[in-house]
Design a protein around this motif. Structure first.
Motif, PDB file in Angstrom:
ATOM      1  N   ILE A 176     -34.891  -8.400 -32.360  1.00 26.20           N
ATOM      2  CA  ILE A 176     -33.560  -8.068 -31.845  1.00 26.20           C
ATOM      3  C   ILE A 176     -33.157  -6.663 -32.289  1.00 26.20           C
ATOM      4  N   LYS A 177     -33.560  -6.261 -33.507  1.00 24.09           N
ATOM      5  CA  LYS A 177     -33.278  -4.899 -33.974  1.00 24.09           C
ATOM      6  C   LYS A 177     -34.042  -3.882 -33.144  1.00 24.09           C
ATOM      7  N   ILE A 178     -35.288  -4.206 -32.816  1.00 24.72           N
ATOM      8  CA  ILE A 178     -36.093  -3.309 -31.979  1.00 24.72           C
ATOM      9  C   ILE A 178     -35.430  -3.145 -30.612  1.00 24.72           C
ATOM     10  N   ALA A 179     -34.950  -4.249 -30.054  1.00 22.31           N
ATOM     11  CA  ALA A 179     -34.282  -4.199 -28.745  1.00 22.31           C
ATOM     12  C   ALA A 179     -33.018  -3.348 -28.809  1.00 22.31           C
ATOM     13  N   VAL A 180     -32.251  -3.482 -29.893  1.00 27.05           N
ATOM     14  CA  VAL A 180     -31.018  -2.695 -30.052  1.00 27.05           C
ATOM     15  C   VAL A 180     -31.340  -1.210 -30.138  1.00 27.05           C
ATOM     16  N   LEU A 181     -32.370  -0.851 -30.902  1.00 21.01           N
ATOM     17  CA  LEU A 181     -32.754   0.550 -31.040  1.00 21.01           C
ATOM     18  C   LEU A 181     -33.283   1.118 -29.725  1.00 21.01           C
ATOM     19  N   MET A 182     -33.988   0.298 -28.977  1.00 20.74           N
ATOM     20  CA  MET A 182     -34.457   0.735 -27.659  1.00 20.74           C
ATOM     21  C   MET A 182     -33.269   0.998 -26.732  1.00 20.74           C
ATOM     22  N   ALA A 183     -32.294   0.108 -26.789  1.00 19.36           N
ATOM     23  CA  ALA A 183     -31.095   0.282 -25.960  1.00 19.36           C
ATOM     24  C   ALA A 183     -30.365   1.563 -26.341  1.00 19.36           C
ATOM     25  N   ARG A 184     -30.287   1.848 -27.649  1.00 15.13           N
ATOM     26  CA  ARG A 184     -29.613   3.062 -28.113  1.00 15.13           C
ATOM     27  C   ARG A 184     -30.311   4.317 -27.584  1.00 15.13           C
ATOM     28  N   GLN A 185     -31.653   4.307 -27.586  1.00 15.05           N
ATOM     29  CA  GLN A 185     -32.392   5.477 -27.116  1.00 15.05           C
ATOM     30  C   GLN A 185     -32.237   5.667 -25.611  1.00 15.05           C
ATOM     31  N   PHE A 186     -32.315   4.591 -24.849  1.00 20.17           N
ATOM     32  CA  PHE A 186     -32.141   4.723 -23.405  1.00 20.17           C
ATOM     33  C   PHE A 186     -30.708   5.135 -23.053  1.00 20.17           C
ATOM     34  N   ARG A 187     -29.741   4.689 -23.857  1.00 21.06           N
ATOM     35  CA  ARG A 187     -28.352   5.113 -23.641  1.00 21.06           C
ATOM     36  C   ARG A 187     -28.222   6.618 -23.893  1.00 21.06           C
ATOM     37  N   LEU A 188     -28.917   7.107 -24.937  1.00 19.41           N
ATOM     38  CA  LEU A 188     -28.893   8.543 -25.224  1.00 19.41           C
ATOM     39  C   LEU A 188     -29.523   9.327 -24.076  1.00 19.41           C
ATOM     40  N   ILE A 189     -30.631   8.822 -23.558  1.00 18.86           N
ATOM     41  CA  ILE A 189     -31.290   9.484 -22.424  1.00 18.86           C
ATOM     42  C   ILE A 189     -30.322   9.581 -21.244  1.00 18.86           C
ATOM     43  N   TRP A 190     -29.622   8.484 -20.976  1.00 19.60           N
ATOM     44  CA  TRP A 190     -28.668   8.472 -19.855  1.00 19.60           C
ATOM     45  C   TRP A 190     -27.523   9.444 -20.091  1.00 19.60           C
ATOM     46  N   GLN A 191     -26.982   9.478 -21.327  1.00 18.95           N
ATOM     47  CA  GLN A 191     -25.870  10.386 -21.642  1.00 18.95           C
ATOM     48  C   GLN A 191     -26.290  11.840 -21.501  1.00 18.95           C
ATOM     49  N   VAL A 192     -27.470  12.163 -22.025  1.00 20.59           N
ATOM     50  CA  VAL A 192     -27.960  13.540 -21.947  1.00 20.59           C
ATOM     51  C   VAL A 192     -28.162  13.947 -20.497  1.00 20.59           C
ATOM     52  N   LYS A 193     -28.756  13.078 -19.722  1.00 22.95           N
ATOM     53  CA  LYS A 193     -29.015  13.379 -18.303  1.00 22.95           C
ATOM     54  C   LYS A 193     -27.693  13.606 -17.562  1.00 22.95           C
ATOM     55  N   ASP A 194     -26.698  12.786 -17.866  1.00 19.64           N
ATOM     56  CA  ASP A 194     -25.392  12.908 -17.204  1.00 19.64           C
ATOM     57  C   ASP A 194     -24.700  14.211 -17.595  1.00 19.64           C
ATOM     58  N   LEU A 195     -24.747  14.557 -18.886  1.00 14.98           N
ATOM     59  CA  LEU A 195     -24.088  15.787 -19.342  1.00 14.98           C
ATOM     60  C   LEU A 195     -24.815  17.032 -18.832  1.00 14.98           C
ATOM     61  N   GLU A 196     -26.131  16.957 -18.733  1.00 11.72           N
ATOM     62  CA  GLU A 196     -26.876  18.083 -18.161  1.00 11.72           C
ATOM     63  C   GLU A 196     -26.497  18.290 -16.702  1.00 11.72           C
ATOM     64  N   ARG A 197     -26.292  17.188 -16.007  1.00 15.75           N
ATOM     65  CA  ARG A 197     -25.878  17.271 -14.600  1.00 15.75           C
ATOM     66  C   ARG A 197     -24.525  17.979 -14.473  1.00 15.75           C
TER      67      ARG A 197
END
Length: 339
Positions: A250-271
């Motif tokens: 469950i910790k691994i899943a949470v950390l994966m979610a955090r990284q994909f959320r960061l990817i999405w935020q960065v992509k949105d802000l770059e846009r």
């Protein structure tokens, strides 16, 4: 960066009597302070000549009283006053009263026998404040911003040269990746690599992979990188190594979610036109993971990223509710998004 702890004069250099140091890269800041002490106080005098205060617990008056007091048995003393948040826009706790007007006057006519260094772990100072303007006018401000990915690589190469070894192709970049671009763990790992390589030796990518310790967060980041690059066998190897280390799925899943959320935020802000440095400041993150998240984001469109985050939310619910076995859930998620 200016030469450590000195003011340039005409043909000579003398230590600044008062300086404020700030920035996110605390390792460089601490090294700067240590070098200033080393340069200005003989080793046998340091126990008497160097004093440290925490301004979250000590009034500024105590620091300035000490600065104005003549040193005993030593020609000069150094005072390091940490957590000087009154230079920033941070709200004061109110527990300790600091008379900033006294510091304002002291900065203009400091004691000749004392060097004061104020430190604060903040990305910027509040330039609206009169005190900050005074220090800037005096040239008494040192900034220690987080290094970019390119600067981190160059720093690692320079440190290796000082330690007497060199990096093979891609090894310095891998060290930066494994340590998350944090200088303190990088420096510790380089000491280890230096001992392994020996004087004049070369550290390869294989050496870094074998010797450099990685946190759970870094391993999950590497897991995401393998998934993004569709190297499924390597992704599963990292997953099973994490499980072997008794990390909770469950910790691994949470950390994966955090990284994909960061990817999405960065992509949105770059846009929206933000630079990577601006994004790092906006998200309160180190520039290095922002750069990597930007690179990973190029593999997905926004719709795909939102779908991945939905799948992670469903995985979290299904694991917690017992609808799916934890490890099986992670394996199916990796296979699904890598497909």
């Amino acid at each position: 960066m200016a030469e450590i702890g000195t003011r340039k004069g005409q043909g000579n250099r003398s230590p600044l009597p008062v300086t404020v140091c700030y920035g996110a890269e605390t390792y460089l800041l601490q090294r700067w302070v240590a070098a200033l002490i080393e340069r200005n106080v003989d080793e046998e005098h340091r126990e008497l000549a160097v004093t440290k205060y925490d301004l979250a617990e000590t009034p500024l008056d105590v620091v300035l009283d000490d600065a104005e007091t003549l040193p005993f048995f030593v020609p000069r003393k150094v005072i390091v006053a940490s957590r000087a948040t009154f230079f920033t826009a941070a709200k004061e706790s109110g527990k300790i009263e600091h008379r900033l007007d006294r510091l304002q006057e002291y900065a203009k006519a400091p004691a000749e026998h004392t060097i004061i260094v104020f430190t604060v772990e903040a990305e910027k100072l509040d330039e609206r404040k009169k005190l900050v303007k005074t220090f800037k006018e005096l040239g008494a401000v040192q900034a220690f911003a987080a290094l970019s990915a390119e600067e981190l690589n160059r720093w690692a190469v320079r440190q290796a040269e000082e330690l007497g070894f060199s990096f093979g192709p891609g090894a310095a970049e891998l060290l930066v990746l494994y340590t998350g671009g944090q200088l303190q763990p990088m420096a510790s790992e380089m000491d280890k690599l230096s001992l392994f390589a020996g004087r004049g030796g070369t550290v390869t990518k294989a050496t870094v992979d074998e010797l450099v310790a990685r946190s759970t967060e870094q391993n999950v980041f590497l897991l995401i990188e393998e998934i993004v690059q569709r190297r499924i066998e390597k992704a599963f190897a990292i997953l099973y190594e994490l499980l072997k280390q008794r990390e909770e799925p469950i910790k691994i899943a949470v950390l994966m979610a955090r990284q994909f959320r960061l990817i999405w935020q960065v992509k949105d802000l770059e846009r929206q036109g933000y630079s990577q440095q601006q994004i790092a400041g906006h998200l309160g993150s180190h520039p290095f993971p922002i750069k990597l998240a930007s690179e990973q984001g190029r593999k997905y469109d926004n719709e795909r990223l939102q779908r991945i985050m939905t799948l992670l939310a469903e995985l979290d619910f299904n694991i917690k509710s017992g609808r799916i076995e934890k490890v099986l859930g992670l394996e199916m998620f990796i296979l699904h998004i890598a497909a």
